[in-house]
Design a protein around this motif. Structure first.
Motif, short mmCIF file in Angstrom:
data_model
loop_
_atom_site.label_atom_id
_atom_site.label_comp_id
_atom_site.label_asym_id
_atom_site.label_seq_id
_atom_site.Cartn_x
_atom_site.Cartn_y
_atom_site.Cartn_z
N ASP A 59 0.86 -1.18 0.00
CA ASP A 59 0.00 0.00 0.00
C ASP A 59 0.90 1.23 0.00
OD1 ASP A 59 -1.94 1.73 2.52
OD2 ASP A 59 -1.93 1.98 0.34
N ALA A 60 1.66 1.37 1.06
CA ALA A 60 2.52 2.54 1.19
C ALA A 60 3.94 2.23 0.74
CB ALA A 60 2.53 3.01 2.64
N MET A 61 4.61 3.26 0.25
CA MET A 61 6.00 3.16 -0.17
C MET A 61 6.76 4.33 0.44
SD MET A 61 5.36 2.28 -4.22
CE MET A 61 6.86 1.31 -4.47
N GLY A 62 8.01 4.09 0.79
CA GLY A 62 8.74 5.18 1.42
C GLY A 62 10.24 4.97 1.43
N TRP A 63 10.90 5.93 2.06
CA TRP A 63 12.36 5.90 2.18
C TRP A 63 12.76 6.17 3.62
CZ3 TRP A 63 15.44 4.65 -1.91
CH2 TRP A 63 14.85 4.69 -3.19
N TYR A 64 13.67 5.35 4.10
CA TYR A 64 14.32 5.57 5.39
C TYR A 64 15.80 5.83 5.11
CZ TYR A 64 10.30 3.59 7.94
OH TYR A 64 9.05 3.35 8.48
N ARG A 65 16.48 6.32 6.11
CA ARG A 65 17.93 6.47 5.97
C ARG A 65 18.60 6.22 7.32
NH1 ARG A 65 18.32 13.07 5.15
NH2 ARG A 65 17.84 13.65 7.32
N ARG A 66 19.86 5.80 7.23
CA ARG A 66 20.70 5.65 8.42
C ARG A 66 21.96 6.44 8.21
NH1 ARG A 66 21.06 0.25 9.23
NH2 ARG A 66 19.63 0.20 10.99
N GLY A 67 22.11 7.51 8.97
CA GLY A 67 23.32 8.31 8.91
C GLY A 67 24.43 7.70 9.72
N PRO A 68 25.64 8.15 9.56
CA PRO A 68 26.78 7.61 10.32
C PRO A 68 26.56 7.73 11.82
CG PRO A 68 27.55 9.04 8.56
CD PRO A 68 26.05 9.21 8.62
N GLY A 69 26.58 6.62 12.51
CA GLY A 69 26.40 6.62 13.95
C GLY A 69 24.99 6.91 14.41
N LYS A 70 24.03 6.85 13.51
CA LYS A 70 22.65 7.18 13.86
C LYS A 70 21.73 5.99 13.63
CE LYS A 70 23.14 12.04 12.53
NZ LYS A 70 22.59 13.13 11.66
N GLN A 71 20.55 6.06 14.23
CA GLN A 71 19.55 5.04 13.98
C GLN A 71 18.85 5.32 12.66
OE1 GLN A 71 17.00 5.10 17.50
NE2 GLN A 71 18.16 3.40 18.39
N ARG A 72 18.28 4.26 12.12
CA ARG A 72 17.52 4.43 10.88
C ARG A 72 16.28 5.25 11.18
NH1 ARG A 72 16.84 -0.69 7.05
NH2 ARG A 72 15.62 -1.51 8.82
N GLU A 73 15.98 6.18 10.27
CA GLU A 73 14.83 7.07 10.47
C GLU A 73 14.04 7.19 9.17
OE1 GLU A 73 16.02 11.12 11.23
OE2 GLU A 73 17.36 11.19 9.49
N LEU A 74 12.75 7.49 9.33
CA LEU A 74 11.91 7.73 8.17
C LEU A 74 12.29 9.07 7.54
CD1 LEU A 74 9.38 7.03 6.41
CD2 LEU A 74 8.09 8.46 8.02
#
Length: 120
Positions: A32-47
């Motif tokens: 249904d839904a589509m999206g993008w998350y990211r994980r920066g250096p030393g960070k948690q994955r976020e929407l």
């Protein structure tokens, strides 16, 4: 099962633009839904951004006004247009597709990730 193929990452200078793409195949009816998350250096994955089949969008505050998410339902593809990129946008970007789960929950199917690096 759903397979996701991402493309479009790379190295760009601050202020530049990139466009990410993610094509889904397989059990498309489960999406249904589509999206993008990211994980920066030393960070948690976020929407970063999400979009429903009806076109409702959701953005992280840090990218509002700079990033635009869109989808082509005929091609089962989601896009992320990233403008005015900043060094803090650096990270691995993951495509995600799901049905019925809120964006705050890491659920659904994930792409392999594509690296975005923004130099200052």
């Amino acid at each position: 099962q759903v397979q996701l193929v991402e493309s479009g990452g790379g190295l760009v200078q601050a202020g530049g633009s990139l466009r990410l793409s993610c094509a889904a195949s397989g059990s498309i009816s489960s999406i249904d839904a589509m999206g993008w998350y990211r994980r920066g250096p030393g960070k948690q994955r976020e929407l970063v951004a999400g979009i429903t089949s009806g076109g409702w969008t959701n953005y992280a505050n840090s990218v509002k006004g700079r990033f635009t998410i869109s989808r082509d339902n005929a091609k089962n593809t989601v896009y992320l247009q990233m403008n005015s990129l900043k060094p803090e946008d650096t990270g691995v970007y993951y495509c995600n597709v799901r049905r019925g789960s809120p964006w705050a929950i890491e659920a659904g199917y994930w792409g392999q990730g594509t690296q975005v690096t923004v130099s200052s």
